[in-house]
Motif scaffolding. Structure first.
Motif, PDB file in Angstrom:
ATOM      1  N   THR A 215       0.616  -1.302  -0.063  1.00  0.00           N
ATOM      2  CA  THR A 215      -0.108   0.033  -0.284  1.00  0.00           C
ATOM      3  C   THR A 215       1.017   0.917   0.427  1.00  0.00           C
ATOM      4  OG1 THR A 215      -1.560  -1.034   0.846  1.00  0.00           O
ATOM      5  CG2 THR A 215      -1.542   0.648   1.509  1.00  0.00           C
ATOM      6  N   VAL A 216       0.485   2.276  -1.230  1.00  0.00           N
ATOM      7  CA  VAL A 216       1.345   2.978  -1.137  1.00  0.00           C
ATOM      8  C   VAL A 216       0.551   4.639   0.030  1.00  0.00           C
ATOM      9  CG1 VAL A 216       2.511   5.094  -2.832  1.00  0.00           C
ATOM     10  CG2 VAL A 216       2.626   2.337  -3.468  1.00  0.00           C
ATOM     11  N   LEU A 217       1.112   5.502   0.252  1.00  0.00           N
ATOM     12  CA  LEU A 217       0.730   6.282   0.690  1.00  0.00           C
ATOM     13  C   LEU A 217       1.378   7.798   0.411  1.00  0.00           C
ATOM     14  CD1 LEU A 217       0.160   5.675   4.783  1.00  0.00           C
ATOM     15  CD2 LEU A 217      -1.496   5.465   2.813  1.00  0.00           C
ATOM     16  N   ARG A 218       1.288   8.918  -0.035  1.00  0.00           N
ATOM     17  CA  ARG A 218       2.377  10.441   0.107  1.00  0.00           C
ATOM     18  C   ARG A 218       1.000  11.290   0.032  1.00  0.00           C
ATOM     19  NH1 ARG A 218       0.906   9.647  -5.469  1.00  0.00           N
ATOM     20  NH2 ARG A 218       0.200  10.960  -6.333  1.00  0.00           N
ATOM     21  N   ASP A 219       1.745  12.082   1.092  1.00  0.00           N
ATOM     22  CA  ASP A 219       0.669  12.745   1.479  1.00  0.00           C
ATOM     23  C   ASP A 219       0.219  13.383   2.489  1.00  0.00           C
ATOM     24  OD1 ASP A 219       2.524  14.751   0.357  1.00  0.00           O
ATOM     25  OD2 ASP A 219       1.382  15.516  -1.277  1.00  0.00           O
ATOM     26  N   GLY A 220       0.460  11.579   3.125  1.00  0.00           N
ATOM     27  CA  GLY A 220      -1.116  11.777   4.752  1.00  0.00           C
ATOM     28  C   GLY A 220      -1.920  10.730   4.045  1.00  0.00           C
ATOM     29  N   ARG A 221      -2.622  10.425   2.813  1.00  0.00           N
ATOM     30  CA  ARG A 221      -3.158   9.812   1.880  1.00  0.00           C
ATOM     31  C   ARG A 221      -3.216   8.050   1.256  1.00  0.00           C
ATOM     32  NH1 ARG A 221      -7.662  13.258   0.704  1.00  0.00           N
ATOM     33  NH2 ARG A 221      -7.545  15.368   1.587  1.00  0.00           N
ATOM     34  N   THR A 222      -4.414   6.978   1.157  1.00  0.00           N
ATOM     35  CA  THR A 222      -4.041   6.327   0.449  1.00  0.00           C
ATOM     36  C   THR A 222      -4.366   6.569  -1.296  1.00  0.00           C
ATOM     37  OG1 THR A 222      -4.652   5.040   2.343  1.00  0.00           O
ATOM     38  CG2 THR A 222      -4.423   3.646   0.148  1.00  0.00           C
ATOM     39  N   VAL A 223      -2.520   6.111  -0.903  1.00  0.00           N
ATOM     40  CA  VAL A 223      -2.909   6.008  -3.185  1.00  0.00           C
ATOM     41  C   VAL A 223      -2.890   5.128  -3.920  1.00  0.00           C
ATOM     42  CG1 VAL A 223      -1.442   6.996  -5.172  1.00  0.00           C
ATOM     43  CG2 VAL A 223      -0.970   8.130  -2.688  1.00  0.00           C
ATOM     44  N   GLU A 224      -2.533   3.712  -3.633  1.00  0.00           N
ATOM     45  CA  GLU A 224      -3.380   2.963  -3.736  1.00  0.00           C
ATOM     46  C   GLU A 224      -2.784   1.125  -3.257  1.00  0.00           C
ATOM     47  OE1 GLU A 224      -1.304   2.470  -8.245  1.00  0.00           O
ATOM     48  OE2 GLU A 224       0.270   3.445  -7.128  1.00  0.00           O
ATOM     49  N   THR A 225      -3.203   0.338  -3.351  1.00  0.00           N
ATOM     50  CA  THR A 225      -2.989  -1.045  -3.212  1.00  0.00           C
ATOM     51  C   THR A 225      -2.467  -2.039  -4.210  1.00  0.00           C
ATOM     52  OG1 THR A 225      -4.136  -0.281  -1.035  1.00  0.00           O
ATOM     53  CG2 THR A 225      -3.101  -3.217  -1.853  1.00  0.00           C
ATOM     54  N   LEU A 226      -1.428  -2.453  -4.225  1.00  0.00           N
ATOM     55  CA  LEU A 226      -1.056  -2.937  -5.339  1.00  0.00           C
ATOM     56  C   LEU A 226      -0.770  -4.225  -5.264  1.00  0.00           C
ATOM     57  CD1 LEU A 226       2.149  -0.227  -6.759  1.00  0.00           C
ATOM     58  CD2 LEU A 226      -0.690  -1.505  -7.091  1.00  0.00           C
ATOM     59  N   THR A 227      -0.996  -5.379  -5.853  1.00  0.00           N
ATOM     60  CA  THR A 227      -0.672  -7.008  -5.563  1.00  0.00           C
ATOM     61  C   THR A 227       0.569  -7.299  -5.733  1.00  0.00           C
ATOM     62  OG1 THR A 227      -3.046  -7.651  -5.672  1.00  0.00           O
ATOM     63  CG2 THR A 227      -1.317  -9.794  -6.018  1.00  0.00           C
ATOM     64  N   VAL A 228       1.610  -7.947  -5.309  1.00  0.00           N
ATOM     65  CA  VAL A 228       3.095  -7.742  -5.373  1.00  0.00           C
ATOM     66  C   VAL A 228       3.501  -9.229  -6.226  1.00  0.00           C
ATOM     67  CG1 VAL A 228       5.503  -7.891  -4.427  1.00  0.00           C
ATOM     68  CG2 VAL A 228       3.923  -6.253  -3.220  1.00  0.00           C
ATOM     69  N   ARG A 229       2.355 -10.164  -5.110  1.00  0.00           N
ATOM     70  CA  ARG A 229       2.692 -11.676  -5.820  1.00  0.00           C
ATOM     71  C   ARG A 229       1.181 -12.165  -5.345  1.00  0.00           C
ATOM     72  NH1 ARG A 229       6.850 -10.878  -3.404  1.00  0.00           N
ATOM     73  NH2 ARG A 229       8.438 -11.758  -4.103  1.00  0.00           N
ATOM     74  N   ALA A 230       0.565 -12.786  -6.599  1.00  0.00           N
ATOM     75  CA  ALA A 230      -0.802 -13.572  -6.766  1.00  0.00           C
ATOM     76  C   ALA A 230      -0.486 -14.622  -5.349  1.00  0.00           C
ATOM     77  CB  ALA A 230      -1.291 -13.995  -7.675  1.00  0.00           C
ATOM     78  N   ASP A 231       0.834 -15.821  -5.907  1.00  0.00           N
ATOM     79  CA  ASP A 231       0.987 -16.301  -4.777  1.00  0.00           C
ATOM     80  C   ASP A 231       2.227 -16.588  -4.511  1.00  0.00           C
ATOM     81  OD1 ASP A 231       2.618 -19.352  -4.710  1.00  0.00           O
ATOM     82  OD2 ASP A 231       0.376 -19.944  -4.430  1.00  0.00           O
ATOM     83  N   PRO A 232       2.916 -16.757  -2.765  1.00  0.00           N
ATOM     84  CA  PRO A 232       3.907 -16.723  -1.938  1.00  0.00           C
ATOM     85  C   PRO A 232       5.150 -16.885  -2.510  1.00  0.00           C
ATOM     86  CG  PRO A 232       1.600 -17.554  -0.166  1.00  0.00           C
ATOM     87  CD  PRO A 232       1.275 -17.869  -1.940  1.00  0.00           C
ATOM     88  N   ASP A 233       5.040 -18.606  -3.536  1.00  0.00           N
ATOM     89  CA  ASP A 233       6.050 -18.459  -4.210  1.00  0.00           C
ATOM     90  C   ASP A 233       6.053 -18.030  -6.137  1.00  0.00           C
ATOM     91  OD1 ASP A 233       6.587 -21.031  -2.268  1.00  0.00           O
ATOM     92  OD2 ASP A 233       4.866 -21.625  -2.377  1.00  0.00           O
ATOM     93  N   ALA A 234       5.472 -16.828  -5.647  1.00  0.00           N
ATOM     94  CA  ALA A 234       5.140 -16.631  -7.457  1.00  0.00           C
ATOM     95  C   ALA A 234       6.261 -15.466  -7.229  1.00  0.00           C
ATOM     96  CB  ALA A 234       4.459 -16.655  -8.083  1.00  0.00           C
ATOM     97  N   GLU A 235       6.919 -14.755  -8.677  1.00  0.00           N
ATOM     98  CA  GLU A 235       8.176 -14.036  -8.809  1.00  0.00           C
ATOM     99  C   GLU A 235       7.149 -12.900  -8.318  1.00  0.00           C
ATOM    100  OE1 GLU A 235      11.501 -13.695  -9.285  1.00  0.00           O
ATOM    101  OE2 GLU A 235      10.997 -16.028  -8.600  1.00  0.00           O
ATOM    102  N   PRO A 236       8.095 -12.236  -8.222  1.00  0.00           N
ATOM    103  CA  PRO A 236       7.239 -10.818  -8.426  1.00  0.00           C
ATOM    104  C   PRO A 236       6.735 -10.059  -9.261  1.00  0.00           C
ATOM    105  CG  PRO A 236       9.388 -10.135  -7.818  1.00  0.00           C
ATOM    106  CD  PRO A 236       9.528 -11.688  -7.544  1.00  0.00           C
ATOM    107  N   ASP A 237       4.928  -9.513  -9.166  1.00  0.00           N
ATOM    108  CA  ASP A 237       4.528  -8.749 -10.872  1.00  0.00           C
ATOM    109  C   ASP A 237       4.496  -7.455 -10.264  1.00  0.00           C
ATOM    110  OD1 ASP A 237       3.160 -11.598 -11.256  1.00  0.00           O
ATOM    111  OD2 ASP A 237       1.955 -11.353  -9.987  1.00  0.00           O
ATOM    112  N   VAL A 238       4.933  -6.645  -9.503  1.00  0.00           N
ATOM    113  CA  VAL A 238       5.545  -5.210  -9.532  1.00  0.00           C
ATOM    114  C   VAL A 238       7.060  -4.752  -9.586  1.00  0.00           C
ATOM    115  CG1 VAL A 238       4.102  -2.982  -8.397  1.00  0.00           C
ATOM    116  CG2 VAL A 238       3.162  -5.104  -8.472  1.00  0.00           C
ATOM    117  N   SER A 239       7.013  -3.897 -10.894  1.00  0.00           N
ATOM    118  CA  SER A 239       8.576  -3.578 -10.573  1.00  0.00           C
ATOM    119  C   SER A 239       8.690  -2.076  -9.517  1.00  0.00           C
ATOM    120  CB  SER A 239       9.140  -3.181 -12.000  1.00  0.00           C
ATOM    121  OG  SER A 239       7.983  -1.546 -12.087  1.00  0.00           O
ATOM    122  N   GLU A 240       9.809  -2.549  -9.812  1.00  0.00           N
ATOM    123  CA  GLU A 240      10.197  -0.998  -8.415  1.00  0.00           C
ATOM    124  C   GLU A 240       9.882   0.237  -8.762  1.00  0.00           C
ATOM    125  OE1 GLU A 240      14.548  -1.112  -7.253  1.00  0.00           O
ATOM    126  OE2 GLU A 240      14.477  -2.954  -7.086  1.00  0.00           O
TER     127      GLU A 240
END
Length: 536
Positions: A215-240
């Motif tokens: 979950t990303v915060l900016r200026d005290g507000r929630t910007v978005e929530t991203l799924t990094v990986r759908a499965d604990p053993d999977a590779e990350p789906d979100v880049s830096e």
């Protein structure tokens, strides 16, 4: 977010006098999930976790918190711990002279009829220590552990309180790569055991390695929530880069600024030369912590020092800055070609040195004083009129640096302790820039700082070099050294092991020179280049 939840925070709003720290923030954590919380310094991450853990009690904020589907109204942090919500702050809450076992159960003692049961304490401590990977004896004083071991003691403390939701605030900020990897491995094990974790970190590579959701915060507000990986053993789906875009509100095309070459008449001259610098340990005078180090820094040049924890980098920096560390300092130093007496901090400042410490809260700032007074501390003599400090000039100078360094504070009369880590670091930089040094020694200048503030600090460092100052940059982040420096020295076991030009440096080559087996002979200093390399 679908599926069962262990935590829901809705509409969380928290204000302080004159400042809205959180505004309508929402956060949802599932059971056995590692949920990362990202944002720039001052985005509200730590404030939100203090609300969740009871540091800011119910009634001091607006909104609703539900834990296991039931409303949560904590009175204090102990109340949160009884519910299974435990926070481990970046500044560890350990008593150094007590044993590991005593620290694990401090305030949560194992007792019989009001008397501590030491057998049960040691037995239970040993079990918890094994669980987190600590191999020391439970009676070992915490002061004998490294920072990584102390972090494990804090997690053992949390497990002793039957933690169900563990909050980790920058847990690897002060750890080397090996200790960071061990700690993150433990977090993954806790997830497998069904413990949910909220992880605050500026190290995006670590987040992609272990987090399920961010979950990303900016200026005290929630910007978005991203799924990094759908499965604990999977590779990350979100880049830096995708996470950074959410944090700063735009794509950050470059991690480092384009180098600006210094073109003064004295370009290429030595700003600092150190010869045969040797320092003994302050408590054990038989132990050499800096061994016959010789190096140079040219005017307009950024020179890096790379080394593993314990290599002697900080000891070298502190001993150069007025013998702030060590006993029996030997060797010589010259600033701008003139021999310099560095026997005390005032002498080091007078010679033209400035030192930005790696521990800004302990050594770099007076946290209970204001921004403007912290900035003026190293240059008070220039602000004195008839024996009295000119407060109007203090404020004018602070306002100038507030603008030029983009220090985010409602006023320069704000207490420094209320600022975010990145803004505190800019206050320290402002102080030493105003002191007008010839050489700046920067020790981990971006530790605990988000990517947006890092870029701003890099820009300041580049500007100082472009003005003709010499910069000695110590960092545990090899990409930072590779992105900023013209030359890089490596250290191991207190000795310089190599000097590598920017064009020839890679993370792999630096790491080879940083390992203790390479600490066979000091690297001979070479004159600084006549021109400064430009590039990213």
């Amino acid at each position: 977010m679908s599926g069962p939840t262990v935590l829901e925070m809705r509409g969380i709003t928290k204000t302080f006098p004159g400042v809205t720290a959180l505004s309508d923030v929402r956060l949802t954590v599932r059971p056995a999930e590692i949920h990362a919380l990202c944002g720039e310094n001052g985005a509200g991450k730590s404030t939100l976790m203090k609300v969740l853990s009871g540091v800011h009690p119910h009634g001091s904020y607006e909104g609703e918190i539900r834990f296991d589907g039931r409303p949560l109204a904590l009175r204090d942090i102990r109340d949160g711990e009884r519910q299974g919500i435990v926070i481990i702050h970046q500044e560890l809450a350990l008593v150094p002279h007590l044993s590991i076992a005593e620290n694990i159960f401090l305030g949560n003692e194992r007792s019989r009829r009001g008397v501590v049961d030491w057998q049960a304490t040691l037995r239970e401590a040993a079990r918890l220590m094994k669980r987190v990977g600590l191999r020391e004896h439970p009676r070992t004083p915490v002061s004998e552990l490294g920072v990584g071991g102390q972090q494990l003691v804090e997690i053992a403390k949390a497990l002793a309180k039957e933690v169900r939701l563990l909050i980790l605030d920058e847990p690897t900020a002060a750890l080397n790569d090996a200790d960071s990897a061990a700690l993150l491995g433990l977090v993954l094990e806790l997830r497998a055991q069904g413990i949910a974790c909220v992880l605050i970190s500026h190290k995006l590579g670590e987040i992609r390695r272990v987090a399920d959701t961010v979950t990303v915060l900016r200026d005290g507000r929630t910007v978005e929530t991203l799924t990094v990986r759908a499965d604990p053993d999977a590779e990350p789906d979100v880049s830096e880069d995708r996470i950074i875009q959410g944090m700063v509100g735009r794509a950050l095309d470059r991690r480092f600024p384009e180098r600006t070459a210094y073109d003064g008449e004295d370009a290429g001259r030595e700003a600092l030369r150190v010869r045969g610098w040797t320092v003994r340990h302050p408590a054990d005078r038989r132990r050499t912590v800096v061994d016959d180090v010789s190096l140079t820094v040219g005017r307009g040049e950024i020179v890096g020092i790379a080394g593993l924890m314990g290599a002697g980098r900080t000891e070298l920096a502190m001993s150069l800055f007025g013998r702030s560390y060590g006993h029996h300092v030997a060797g010589s130093a010259a600033v701008d070609g003139r021999e310099a007496s560095l026997a005390s901090v005032p002498e080091a400042i007078a010679a033209g040195l400035a030192y930005v410490t790696e521990d800004r809260k302990r050594y770099g700032l007076n946290l209970v004083d204001t921004v403007h007074r912290n900035i003026s501390l190293a240059s008070l003599r220039r602000m004195v009129r008839r024996g009295v400090v000119d407060e109007h000039q203090e404020r004018r100078v602070a306002e100038d640096y507030r603008g030029s360094l983009n220090i985010r504070t409602p006023t320069v009369l704000e207490e420094v302790g209320r600022l975010s880590g990145g803004n505190q670091q800019k206050v320290v930089l402002g102080r030493w820039i105003h002191a007008d040094p010839r050489v700046l020694i920067l020790d981990e200048p971006t530790r605990g700082v988000d990517v947006g503030a890092k870029y701003e600090i890099y820009t300041v460092i580049d500007r100082l070099a472009a003005e003709g100052r010499g910069v000695l940059l110590i960092s545990s982040e090899l990409p930072e050294l590779l992105g900023m420096c013209d030359r890089i020295y490596t250290m191991a076991e207190g000795r310089l092991t190599a000097e590598v030009a920017r064009a020839d440096a890679t993370q792999e080559s630096l790491m080879r020179h940083m390992t203790p087996s390479d600490a066979t002979a000091p690297a001979a200093p070479t004159p600084p280049p006549t021109t400064t390399t430009s590039g990213s």
